[in-house]
Enzyme design. Structure first.
Site, PDB file in Angstrom:
ATOM      1  N   HIS A 294       0.864  -1.181   0.000  1.00 27.19           N
ATOM      2  CA  HIS A 294       0.000   0.000   0.000  1.00 27.19           C
ATOM      3  C   HIS A 294       0.898   1.228   0.000  1.00 27.19           C
ATOM      4  O   HIS A 294       1.771   1.370   0.850  1.00 27.19           O
ATOM      5  CB  HIS A 294      -0.888  -0.010   1.257  1.00 27.19           C
ATOM      6  CG  HIS A 294      -1.967   1.033   1.245  1.00 27.19           C
ATOM      7  ND1 HIS A 294      -1.702   2.385   1.315  1.00 27.19           N
ATOM      8  CD2 HIS A 294      -3.318   0.925   1.180  1.00 27.19           C
ATOM      9  CE1 HIS A 294      -2.842   3.060   1.299  1.00 27.19           C
ATOM     10  NE2 HIS A 294      -3.834   2.199   1.213  1.00 27.19           N
ATOM     11  N   GLU A 343      -3.164  13.628  12.074  1.00 19.51           N
ATOM     12  CA  GLU A 343      -4.135  13.376  11.017  1.00 19.51           C
ATOM     13  C   GLU A 343      -5.565  13.601  11.514  1.00 19.51           C
ATOM     14  O   GLU A 343      -5.995  12.966  12.476  1.00 19.51           O
ATOM     15  CB  GLU A 343      -4.020  11.928  10.522  1.00 19.51           C
ATOM     16  CG  GLU A 343      -2.624  11.515  10.088  1.00 19.51           C
ATOM     17  CD  GLU A 343      -2.538  10.033   9.750  1.00 19.51           C
ATOM     18  OE1 GLU A 343      -3.606   9.390   9.624  1.00 19.51           O
ATOM     19  OE2 GLU A 343      -1.423   9.514   9.629  1.00 19.51           O
ATOM     20  N   TYR A 352     -15.250   4.261   4.441  1.00 17.49           N
ATOM     21  CA  TYR A 352     -13.795   4.311   4.290  1.00 17.49           C
ATOM     22  C   TYR A 352     -13.258   2.896   4.411  1.00 17.49           C
ATOM     23  O   TYR A 352     -13.697   2.126   5.272  1.00 17.49           O
ATOM     24  CB  TYR A 352     -13.206   5.219   5.364  1.00 17.49           C
ATOM     25  CG  TYR A 352     -11.705   5.316   5.361  1.00 17.49           C
ATOM     26  CD1 TYR A 352     -11.010   5.659   4.206  1.00 17.49           C
ATOM     27  CD2 TYR A 352     -10.972   5.074   6.518  1.00 17.49           C
ATOM     28  CE1 TYR A 352      -9.629   5.754   4.206  1.00 17.49           C
ATOM     29  CE2 TYR A 352      -9.589   5.178   6.535  1.00 17.49           C
ATOM     30  CZ  TYR A 352      -8.920   5.514   5.376  1.00 17.49           C
ATOM     31  OH  TYR A 352      -7.550   5.612   5.378  1.00 17.49           O
ATOM     32  N   HIS A 373      -2.745   3.897  15.032  1.00 14.96           N
ATOM     33  CA  HIS A 373      -4.050   3.756  14.406  1.00 14.96           C
ATOM     34  C   HIS A 373      -3.933   2.792  13.235  1.00 14.96           C
ATOM     35  O   HIS A 373      -2.842   2.347  12.884  1.00 14.96           O
ATOM     36  CB  HIS A 373      -4.596   5.112  13.943  1.00 14.96           C
ATOM     37  CG  HIS A 373      -3.675   5.849  13.006  1.00 14.96           C
ATOM     38  ND1 HIS A 373      -2.586   6.571  13.449  1.00 14.96           N
ATOM     39  CD2 HIS A 373      -3.665   5.966  11.655  1.00 14.96           C
ATOM     40  CE1 HIS A 373      -1.963   7.104  12.416  1.00 14.96           C
ATOM     41  NE2 HIS A 373      -2.589   6.748  11.314  1.00 14.96           N
TER      42      HIS A 373
END
Length: 438
Positions: A294, A343, A352, A373
């Site tokens: 990713h 963030e 999401y 997170h």
């Protein structure tokens, strides 16, 4: 909320190109040729410069526009203090910075007659508006069009509609923003917001620092991410209105008000590059892996406010737009992360891909720097076992304001009824899978 406003919004003409040297006139001959400030401006107008940067900043970063208006901006009575409502400004000192992960549901319904300014609610931020550093995260929820005019001397406003269309009547002309689009109003530009639906809700990033710009593309090349040509600036349009008009000015954290005897949206012609824009987030050219892993979320940056350290933004605006996932032997949702940046995430529509539940349109989450997170248990379990076929992510539109400094929540945000009390629970079910024999 009238049909006339909707018709006006949908029929607007635009200029295109982020950072361009634009020029527009609502009346032929209103724009002087060959000079900025002639002895007598055309059509009996006043010439006025609006500076968005210091005169001597490098040309590549210099922002200014020349306005040709019916009355000069200087023609107004004294301002007096007004109630700040739920608007707060950096430095944020009501609470201590909090390392806990926080998540909010959408703002509750506002009282009847709440306009865009009255519906602003500050979640938190960082820096110091008087030093032109940092940013603030606001939400808005309105059910009435504005009959007053607003300007922000503290920073530029990036408006992210989540529900309900907006018609922005600015000094430069008219702009139209629907959910899935954003509007960028530079520091000091006066504007009024008309609602195109019964109510409107969304997010605002108030950027105290360097103006937003397109990010450098580096090895990506000459094309990709947000294209400059897709940003729309208004064509000149003016109000020739005599009579009392309330003007609200946000200055060093406080609201100030004055009653003009005319509309300040009286610019008949203008030229320059300190101008408002709209941008359709669905036009973002998403880049990603076509092999494995990713990519870091910086690959999704739409706009960046640079700092004095290259690559370290005062604030980045990032969008997670529709895209294909094709990585082989790859955990495809966003990875588990501890970040030196802070963030704030919001959701415009859908879902999401890192959260199965709880993160809803109009809500938001805050993960401060080095606060761990990542995907929740349901997302992790599903993605770890998924058949890795090409997958289209097209049922959601999320965004992020990422900033170099911790975001301190306001007292109203830290104690809000719509703050989710058990956000940490989304990670508590993650199981131990370690097998030393493997």
């Amino acid at each position: 909320m009238s049909g006339d406003a909707r018709k006006t919004a949908e029929g607007l003409a635009h200029l295109t190109g982020f950072g361009n040297e634009h020029a527009s006139e609502a009346v032929p001959g209103a724009l002087p040729e060959g000079r900025n400030s002639p002895q007598r401006a055309p059509l009996g107008l006043y010439a006025e410069q609006l500076s968005g940067s210091a005169f001597t900043e490098p040309r590549a970063h210099n922002r200014r526009s020349w306005l040709y208006r019916i009355r000069p901006s200087a023609a107004h009575p004294p301002f007096t203090r007004a109630d700040n409502g739920a608007i707060r400004t950096a430095p944020f000192t009501e609470t201590a910075p909090d390392p806990n992960r926080l998540r909010w549901n959408p703002l509750p319904e506002p009282p009847a007659g709440t306009d865009f300014v009255g519906g602003l609610w500050t979640l938190g931020g960082n820096g110091d508006a008087t030093q032109r550093t940092g940013m603030a995260v606001h939400l808005y929820h309105a059910n009435s069009s504005m009959d007053r005019v607003f300007s922000d001397a503290d920073g530029e406003l990036l408006i992210v509609p989540e529900r309900g269309g907006l018609l922005l009547r600015t000094e430069f002309g008219l702009l139209h923003a629907e959910p899935g689009q954003v509007a960028l109003v530079p520091r000091g530009v006066r504007f009024r917001v008309d609602l195109l639906d019964e109510s409107a809700r969304g997010y605002v990033c108030e950027n105290y620092g360097a103006p937003f710009q397109l990010p450098d593309l580096g090895p990506i090349g000459a094309n990709g991410l947000a294209a400059a040509r897709d940003f729309k600036a208004p064509v000149a349009a003016y109000e020739d209105v005599e009579g009392p008009v309330e003007v609200v000015n946000k200055f060093c954290g406080n609201l100030w008000t004055a009653t003009y005897d005319h509309s300040p949206l009286d610019v008949v012609a203008w030229h320059g590059n300190h101008v408002p824009y709209t941008y359709d987030l669905r036009r973002f050219n998403v880049l990603g892996t076509i092999s494995y892993d990713h990519p870091d979320p910086s690959i999704f940056t739409v706009l960046t406010s640079p700092s004095d350290t290259p690559g370290l933004a005062g604030v980045d605006f990032v969008v997670f737009a529709p895209r294909w996932l094709v990585g082989e032997d790859t955990f495809r949702p966003p990875y588990f992360h501890r970040n030196v940046m802070s963030e704030y995430m919001g959701l415009i529509e859908g879902a999401y891909d890192a959260k199965a539940a709880g993160f809803v349109p109009g809500g938001g989450s805050l993960h401060n720097m080095m606060s761990a997170h990542g995907p929740d248990r349901e997302t992790f379990d599903r993605a770890s076992a998924a058949e890795l076929r090409p997958q289209k992510i097209d049922d959601g539109l999320a965004f992020m304001f990422e900033t170099r400094w911790p975001v301190t929540a306001t007292a109203q945000a830290a104690r809000a009824e719509h703050l989710q009390p058990a956000y940490d629970d989304v990670w508590q079910g993650l199981q131990r899978h370690f097998r030393p024999s493997d």
